[in-house]
Write an enzyme that holds these catalytic residues in place. Structure first.
Site, short mmCIF file in Angstrom:
data_model
loop_
_atom_site.label_atom_id
_atom_site.label_comp_id
_atom_site.label_asym_id
_atom_site.label_seq_id
_atom_site.Cartn_x
_atom_site.Cartn_y
_atom_site.Cartn_z
N ALA A 70 0.82 -1.20 0.00
CA ALA A 70 0.00 0.00 0.00
C ALA A 70 0.86 1.26 0.00
O ALA A 70 1.92 1.30 0.61
CB ALA A 70 -0.92 0.00 1.22
N GLY A 113 1.29 -5.71 1.24
CA GLY A 113 0.16 -5.94 0.36
C GLY A 113 0.56 -6.47 -1.00
O GLY A 113 -0.23 -7.12 -1.68
N GLU A 116 0.55 -10.04 -0.50
CA GLU A 116 -0.85 -10.47 -0.41
C GLU A 116 -1.50 -10.54 -1.79
O GLU A 116 -2.33 -11.42 -2.06
CB GLU A 116 -1.61 -9.54 0.53
CG GLU A 116 -1.16 -9.68 1.98
CD GLU A 116 -1.94 -8.79 2.91
OE1 GLU A 116 -2.67 -9.32 3.76
OE2 GLU A 116 -1.79 -7.55 2.81
N GLU A 136 3.95 -5.64 8.07
CA GLU A 136 2.90 -4.79 8.63
C GLU A 136 3.03 -4.56 10.14
O GLU A 136 2.70 -3.47 10.63
CB GLU A 136 1.52 -5.39 8.32
CG GLU A 136 1.06 -5.19 6.88
CD GLU A 136 1.57 -6.26 5.94
OE1 GLU A 136 1.09 -6.32 4.80
OE2 GLU A 136 2.47 -7.03 6.34
#
Length: 243
Positions: A70, A113, A116, A136
């Site tokens: 992100a 992310g 992910e 994170e």
């Protein structure tokens, strides 16, 4: 289609039924912002309406990174509701549910992310320079876009804890040995295309049904717990900065 996301069909000459989506923010290590995620979601919806597409490749522009996760600038403003309705979770879940075989062609770092996103694909092929991590917790957050759900299924609970709780980073060879990626090497691009082509040659209905059977969610409440946890952390972090 946003300039931050490039859609190519076919992915290369001789691969008529394979589509390629490329994250196109190389100056930002292909980190995704809201505009890129919305473009990706629109592209996934479009692909559902194109029966000629039988497989999907996802890659990142440049050589530095597949996706750095992100955009940090947007993270600073997120509140409780953003965690509940996390757009990246919605997009990656839509990718995972796409009735096509999907391959992440990982050219560099897949962080947070970005990892992910790769986990939402059916297979992962990487360059020898790829690096994988879920950092994170170092940002006072948790992996909330599917990492908690998908990583243990691939590498086992113990190894998933190493990466999440103890912040272990994997290089390409370690990721391959752990089963996080299916192949690593300098030929990763040709291998990713070959994998996609192999799946695209199969009967589309049989493949779709097989994918649905393999992806049956055994922990239906885990997604909701993932959302609520991140919502609390977003709100706590916002209050820290703004009070």
């Amino acid at each position: 289609m946003s300039a931050d996301l490039l859609l190519t069909l076919p992915a290369a000459a001789g691969y008529e039924h394979i589509c390629m989506l490329q994250l196109n923010r190389p100056a930002y290590a292909n980190a995704y912002n809201t505009a890129l995620l919305e473009a990706l979601l629109a592209a996934l919806r479009q692909l559902k309406e194109r029966p000629e597409v039988r497989a999907l490749l996802i890659c990142g522009a440049g050589e530095r990174a597949f996706c750095a996760g992100a955009d940090r600038h947007e993270l600073k403003e997120r509140r409780f509701q953003d965690g509940i309705d996390l757009l990246s979770r919605t997009v990656f879940d839509q990718l995972a549910a796409l009735p096509l075989p999907t391959v992440a062609c990982i050219n560099g770092a897949a962080m947070g992310g970005g990892l992910e996103l790769a986990l939402a694909c059916d297979a992962r092929i990487c360059s020898p320079h790829a690096v994988f991590a879920l950092p994170e917790l170092s940002l006072d957050l948790t992996p909330a876009a599917g990492g908690m759900r998908r990583l243990p299924a691939l590498v086992g609970l113990g190894r998933a804890k190493e990466m999440i709780l103890f912040q272990r980073r994997l290089d390409a060879l370690e990721a391959c040995n752990w089963g996080l990626v299916a192949h690593q090497g300098a030929d990763y691009q040709s291998q990713a295309l070959a994998w996609a082509a192999r799946a695209a040659a199969l009967d589309p209905l049989a493949l779709r049904l097989a994918k649905q059977l393999l992806d049956v969610d055994a922990v239906p409440m885990q997604r909701e717990f993932e959302a609520f946890t991140q919502a609390l952390l977003y709100e706590r972090n916002f209050q820290r900065v703004n009070t």
